[in-house]
Design a protein around this motif. Structure first.
Motif, PDB file in Angstrom:
ATOM      1  N   LEU A  23       0.848  -1.190   0.000  1.00 17.12           N
ATOM      2  CA  LEU A  23       0.000   0.000   0.000  1.00 17.12           C
ATOM      3  C   LEU A  23       0.883   1.240   0.000  1.00 17.12           C
ATOM      4  N   GLU A  24       0.707   2.085  -0.995  1.00 14.65           N
ATOM      5  CA  GLU A  24       1.578   3.252  -1.149  1.00 14.65           C
ATOM      6  C   GLU A  24       1.187   4.420  -0.251  1.00 14.65           C
ATOM      7  N   LEU A  25      -0.078   4.505   0.141  1.00 20.10           N
ATOM      8  CA  LEU A  25      -0.511   5.599   1.003  1.00 20.10           C
ATOM      9  C   LEU A  25      -0.459   5.179   2.463  1.00 20.10           C
ATOM     10  N   THR A  26      -0.383   6.167   3.343  1.00 19.15           N
ATOM     11  CA  THR A  26      -0.292   5.936   4.782  1.00 19.15           C
ATOM     12  C   THR A  26      -1.643   6.195   5.433  1.00 19.15           C
ATOM     13  N   SER A  27      -2.017   5.334   6.351  1.00 22.76           N
ATOM     14  CA  SER A  27      -3.276   5.479   7.069  1.00 22.76           C
ATOM     15  C   SER A  27      -3.143   6.477   8.216  1.00 22.76           C
ATOM     16  N   THR A  28      -4.186   7.265   8.412  1.00 20.74           N
ATOM     17  CA  THR A  28      -4.255   8.161   9.574  1.00 20.74           C
ATOM     18  C   THR A  28      -5.449   7.793  10.450  1.00 20.74           C
ATOM     19  N   GLN A  29      -5.973   6.608  10.255  1.00 22.69           N
ATOM     20  CA  GLN A  29      -7.005   6.092  11.154  1.00 22.69           C
ATOM     21  C   GLN A  29      -6.626   4.673  11.522  1.00 22.69           C
ATOM     22  N   LYS A  30      -7.185   4.193  12.628  1.00 23.35           N
ATOM     23  CA  LYS A  30      -6.734   2.892  13.122  1.00 23.35           C
ATOM     24  C   LYS A  30      -7.741   1.764  12.948  1.00 23.35           C
ATOM     25  N   ALA A  31      -8.852   2.021  12.248  1.00 20.71           N
ATOM     26  CA  ALA A  31      -9.853   0.974  12.055  1.00 20.71           C
ATOM     27  C   ALA A  31     -10.543   1.125  10.706  1.00 20.71           C
ATOM     28  N   LEU A  32     -11.012  -0.003  10.195  1.00 24.82           N
ATOM     29  CA  LEU A  32     -11.832  -0.056   8.993  1.00 24.82           C
ATOM     30  C   LEU A  32     -13.080  -0.864   9.320  1.00 24.82           C
ATOM     31  N   CYS A  33     -14.180  -0.520   8.694  1.00 22.55           N
ATOM     32  CA  CYS A  33     -15.452  -1.209   8.911  1.00 22.55           C
ATOM     33  C   CYS A  33     -15.662  -2.208   7.770  1.00 22.55           C
ATOM     34  N   LEU A  34     -15.693  -3.489   8.093  1.00 24.10           N
ATOM     35  CA  LEU A  34     -15.835  -4.527   7.074  1.00 24.10           C
ATOM     36  C   LEU A  34     -17.122  -4.388   6.265  1.00 24.10           C
ATOM     37  N   PRO A  35     -18.296  -4.166   6.864  1.00 26.30           N
ATOM     38  CA  PRO A  35     -19.503  -4.013   6.045  1.00 26.30           C
ATOM     39  C   PRO A  35     -19.420  -2.836   5.055  1.00 26.30           C
ATOM     40  N   ILE A  36     -18.792  -1.741   5.445  1.00 24.17           N
ATOM     41  CA  ILE A  36     -18.622  -0.616   4.522  1.00 24.17           C
ATOM     42  C   ILE A  36     -17.685  -1.022   3.392  1.00 24.17           C
ATOM     43  N   LEU A  37     -16.580  -1.680   3.727  1.00 22.38           N
ATOM     44  CA  LEU A  37     -15.660  -2.168   2.703  1.00 22.38           C
ATOM     45  C   LEU A  37     -16.395  -3.075   1.720  1.00 22.38           C
ATOM     46  N   GLN A  38     -17.228  -3.963   2.226  1.00 25.54           N
ATOM     47  CA  GLN A  38     -17.940  -4.902   1.365  1.00 25.54           C
ATOM     48  C   GLN A  38     -18.898  -4.176   0.417  1.00 25.54           C
TER      49      GLN A  38
END
Length: 125
Positions: free
Chosen positions: A18-33
């Protein structure tokens, strides 16, 4: 249509690709889906807002674009000076949906309008 699950997402987060850096510490699986399925249908999204390769807004869109193999625009944006970076490999993948049914419907409506499609194509997402 192919589904994504926690393991597929985690594999990408652990890949060091991944070339970009995250500035948050969580992702929501249902939103990703939901976003992933829309991208696979050809739905276009607003770009990811970045500052010096740090994501300001658009973490879910960025990850889904990587998984779906689609290009997404990067737009230069300002970021709070104190926003910390987070390692993708340590990202928390939350399985509880951050959005309620009204928010989901609103996103479907917006995405349909932006793409000139009928929002009924999203009914099973």
């Amino acid at each position: 249509m192919q589904e994504i699950d926690r393991l597929i997402v985690q594999k990408l987060l652990n890949s060091n690709e991944l070339e970009l850096t995250s500035t948050q510490k969580a992702l929501c699986l249902p939103i990703l889906q939901r976003i992933y399925k829309k991208m696979k249908l050809g739905i276009q999204f607003d770009g990811v807002k970045v500052k010096n390769s740090r994501i300001v807004d658009g973490h879910h869109r960025y990850i889904c674009a990587q998984l779906a193999g689609v290009k997404i625009e990067y737009m230069e944006w300002e970021i709070a000076k104190g926003a910390p970076d987070h390692e993708w490999s340590k990202m928390n993948i939350v399985e509880e949906d951050y959005e309620d049914s009204d928010q989901i419907k609103e996103h479907h409506k917006r995405d349909a309008e932006l793409n000139g499609v009928d929002e009924s194509i999203f009914k099973d997402l």
